[in-house]
Design a protein around this motif. Structure first.
Motif, PDB file in Angstrom:
ATOM      1  N   MET A 178       0.777  -1.130   0.179  1.00  0.00           N
ATOM      2  CA  MET A 178      -0.185   0.027   0.191  1.00  0.00           C
ATOM      3  C   MET A 178       0.750   1.154   0.075  1.00  0.00           C
ATOM      4  N   THR A 179       0.651   2.284  -0.726  1.00  0.00           N
ATOM      5  CA  THR A 179       1.447   3.498  -0.727  1.00  0.00           C
ATOM      6  C   THR A 179       0.804   4.295   0.013  1.00  0.00           C
ATOM      7  N   GLN A 180       1.855   5.166   0.361  1.00  0.00           N
ATOM      8  CA  GLN A 180       1.438   6.255   1.372  1.00  0.00           C
ATOM      9  C   GLN A 180       0.754   7.389   1.045  1.00  0.00           C
ATOM     10  N   PRO A 181      -0.147   8.148   1.628  1.00  0.00           N
ATOM     11  CA  PRO A 181      -0.851   9.117   0.907  1.00  0.00           C
ATOM     12  C   PRO A 181       0.527  10.310   1.093  1.00  0.00           C
ATOM     13  N   ARG A 182       0.087  11.126  -0.168  1.00  0.00           N
ATOM     14  CA  ARG A 182       0.898  12.356  -0.247  1.00  0.00           C
ATOM     15  C   ARG A 182       0.386  13.682   0.325  1.00  0.00           C
ATOM     16  N   ILE A 183       0.982  14.309   1.174  1.00  0.00           N
ATOM     17  CA  ILE A 183       0.376  15.639   1.640  1.00  0.00           C
ATOM     18  C   ILE A 183       1.498  16.821   1.442  1.00  0.00           C
ATOM     19  N   LEU A 184       0.730  17.799   0.938  1.00  0.00           N
ATOM     20  CA  LEU A 184       1.539  19.076   0.672  1.00  0.00           C
ATOM     21  C   LEU A 184       1.254  20.101   1.539  1.00  0.00           C
ATOM     22  N   LEU A 185       2.012  20.734   2.418  1.00  0.00           N
ATOM     23  CA  LEU A 185       1.904  21.599   3.308  1.00  0.00           C
ATOM     24  C   LEU A 185       2.492  23.043   2.907  1.00  0.00           C
ATOM     25  N   ILE A 186       1.408  24.159   2.554  1.00  0.00           N
ATOM     26  CA  ILE A 186       1.966  25.517   2.354  1.00  0.00           C
ATOM     27  C   ILE A 186       1.768  26.225   3.458  1.00  0.00           C
ATOM     28  N   THR A 187       2.994  26.810   3.952  1.00  0.00           N
ATOM     29  CA  THR A 187       2.959  27.592   4.955  1.00  0.00           C
ATOM     30  C   THR A 187       4.192  28.876   5.062  1.00  0.00           C
ATOM     31  N   ARG A 188       3.894  29.852   5.612  1.00  0.00           N
ATOM     32  CA  ARG A 188       4.780  30.844   5.886  1.00  0.00           C
ATOM     33  C   ARG A 188       5.361  30.941   7.279  1.00  0.00           C
ATOM     34  N   ASN A 189       4.673  29.931   8.074  1.00  0.00           N
ATOM     35  CA  ASN A 189       4.955  29.830   9.422  1.00  0.00           C
ATOM     36  C   ASN A 189       5.667  28.607   9.768  1.00  0.00           C
ATOM     37  N   LEU A 190       7.074  28.746   9.735  1.00  0.00           N
ATOM     38  CA  LEU A 190       7.918  27.748   9.974  1.00  0.00           C
ATOM     39  C   LEU A 190       9.053  28.292  10.665  1.00  0.00           C
ATOM     40  N   ALA A 211      -3.091  24.144   4.158  1.00  0.00           N
ATOM     41  CA  ALA A 211      -2.675  25.514   4.305  1.00  0.00           C
ATOM     42  C   ALA A 211      -2.086  25.696   5.672  1.00  0.00           C
ATOM     43  N   GLY A 212      -1.020  26.147   6.080  1.00  0.00           N
ATOM     44  CA  GLY A 212      -0.468  26.386   7.376  1.00  0.00           C
ATOM     45  C   GLY A 212      -1.097  27.717   8.219  1.00  0.00           C
ATOM     46  N   SER A 213      -1.912  28.286   7.369  1.00  0.00           N
ATOM     47  CA  SER A 213      -2.688  29.539   7.767  1.00  0.00           C
ATOM     48  C   SER A 213      -3.576  30.019   6.802  1.00  0.00           C
ATOM     49  N   GLY A 214      -4.408  31.210   7.221  1.00  0.00           N
ATOM     50  CA  GLY A 214      -5.310  31.731   6.343  1.00  0.00           C
ATOM     51  C   GLY A 214      -4.764  32.548   5.359  1.00  0.00           C
ATOM     52  N   LEU A 215      -3.212  33.042   5.476  1.00  0.00           N
ATOM     53  CA  LEU A 215      -2.579  33.273   4.406  1.00  0.00           C
ATOM     54  C   LEU A 215      -2.387  32.527   2.986  1.00  0.00           C
ATOM     55  N   THR A 216      -1.843  31.252   3.360  1.00  0.00           N
ATOM     56  CA  THR A 216      -1.853  30.734   2.193  1.00  0.00           C
ATOM     57  C   THR A 216      -2.918  29.683   1.768  1.00  0.00           C
ATOM     58  N   ALA A 217      -3.939  29.678   2.544  1.00  0.00           N
ATOM     59  CA  ALA A 217      -5.435  28.989   2.138  1.00  0.00           C
ATOM     60  C   ALA A 217      -5.762  29.125   0.753  1.00  0.00           C
ATOM     61  N   ALA A 269      -7.478  24.264   5.539  1.00  0.00           N
ATOM     62  CA  ALA A 269      -6.521  25.315   6.159  1.00  0.00           C
ATOM     63  C   ALA A 269      -6.850  25.257   7.513  1.00  0.00           C
ATOM     64  N   TYR A 270      -5.952  25.604   8.317  1.00  0.00           N
ATOM     65  CA  TYR A 270      -6.322  25.581   9.822  1.00  0.00           C
ATOM     66  C   TYR A 270      -5.844  26.889  10.120  1.00  0.00           C
ATOM     67  N   LEU A 271      -6.574  27.521  10.946  1.00  0.00           N
ATOM     68  CA  LEU A 271      -6.416  29.076  11.604  1.00  0.00           C
ATOM     69  C   LEU A 271      -6.216  29.036  13.009  1.00  0.00           C
ATOM     70  N   HIS A 272      -5.518  30.225  13.235  1.00  0.00           N
ATOM     71  CA  HIS A 272      -5.016  30.118  14.584  1.00  0.00           C
ATOM     72  C   HIS A 272      -4.884  31.772  15.062  1.00  0.00           C
ATOM     73  N   GLY A 273      -5.350  32.188  16.079  1.00  0.00           N
ATOM     74  CA  GLY A 273      -5.010  33.282  16.708  1.00  0.00           C
ATOM     75  C   GLY A 273      -5.700  34.320  15.952  1.00  0.00           C
ATOM     76  N   LEU A 282     -19.157  31.624   8.700  1.00  0.00           N
ATOM     77  CA  LEU A 282     -18.228  31.162   7.775  1.00  0.00           C
ATOM     78  C   LEU A 282     -18.691  29.691   7.117  1.00  0.00           C
ATOM     79  N   LYS A 283     -18.712  29.644   5.898  1.00  0.00           N
ATOM     80  CA  LYS A 283     -18.797  28.510   4.952  1.00  0.00           C
ATOM     81  C   LYS A 283     -17.828  27.976   4.338  1.00  0.00           C
ATOM     82  N   LEU A 284     -17.438  26.507   4.691  1.00  0.00           N
ATOM     83  CA  LEU A 284     -16.272  26.015   4.018  1.00  0.00           C
ATOM     84  C   LEU A 284     -16.824  24.921   3.129  1.00  0.00           C
ATOM     85  N   LYS A 285     -16.017  24.828   2.081  1.00  0.00           N
ATOM     86  CA  LYS A 285     -16.506  23.783   0.926  1.00  0.00           C
ATOM     87  C   LYS A 285     -15.262  22.983   0.566  1.00  0.00           C
TER      88      LYS A 285
END
Length: 136
Positions: free
Chosen positions: A1-13, A88-94, A110-114, A133-136
């Motif tokens: 079984m192959t592993q899923p592929r996840i791309l994380l886009i963030t300015r916060n690291l 998305a590692g913040s609302g900025l990159t969502a 996307a996950y949002l914080h603060g 807020l409506k998320l789709k």
């Protein structure tokens, strides 16, 4: 079984310092135990990345340049690597994560914080809280 592929886009690291930066780092690290993880992050973050995570950098400043280069890198990875999930590692990159996910038919989140979560007045002068807020 192959592993899923996840791309994380963030300015916060790291090397930026703060709660979101630690959260993104730990999330990438933990997800890499169950999935193939690639991250698009700010310049300087590759030196501090988790061991099993692939990271590509974009210049941190100025912000418009970061967003433009991140957009191109996200679209390129969406087409070439075809991730299953784009985070998305913040609302900025969502918006970038959402656009890239449409291109490769991946799920996006996307996950949002603060300060990513604020009450914004609508045109009538009332405030829209997170329950509206409506998320789709």
């Amino acid at each position: 079984m192959t592993q899923p592929r996840i791309l994380l886009i963030t300015r916060n690291l790291p090397p930026l310092v703060g709660g979101m930066e630690r959260l993104n780092w730990h999330m990438a690290d933990e997800l890499s135990k169950y999935a193939e993880v690639k991250v698009i992050g700010p310049k300087g973050s590759a030196a501090l990345k988790p061991e099993h995570v692939s990271l590509t950098e974009a210049p941190l400043k100025p912000l418009p340049l970061f967003l433009l280069i991140t957009l191109f890198k996200a679209l390129w990875l969406a087409l070439r690597w075809k991730p299953d999930v784009i985070l998305a590692g913040s609302g900025l990159t969502a918006p970038i994560a959402r656009l890239a996910s449409k291109l490769c038919r991946a799920q996006s989140a996307a996950y949002l914080h603060g300060f990513d979560i604020v009450n914004v007045p609508d045109p009538n002068g009332t405030y829209l809280g997170s329950k509206h807020l409506k998320l789709k």
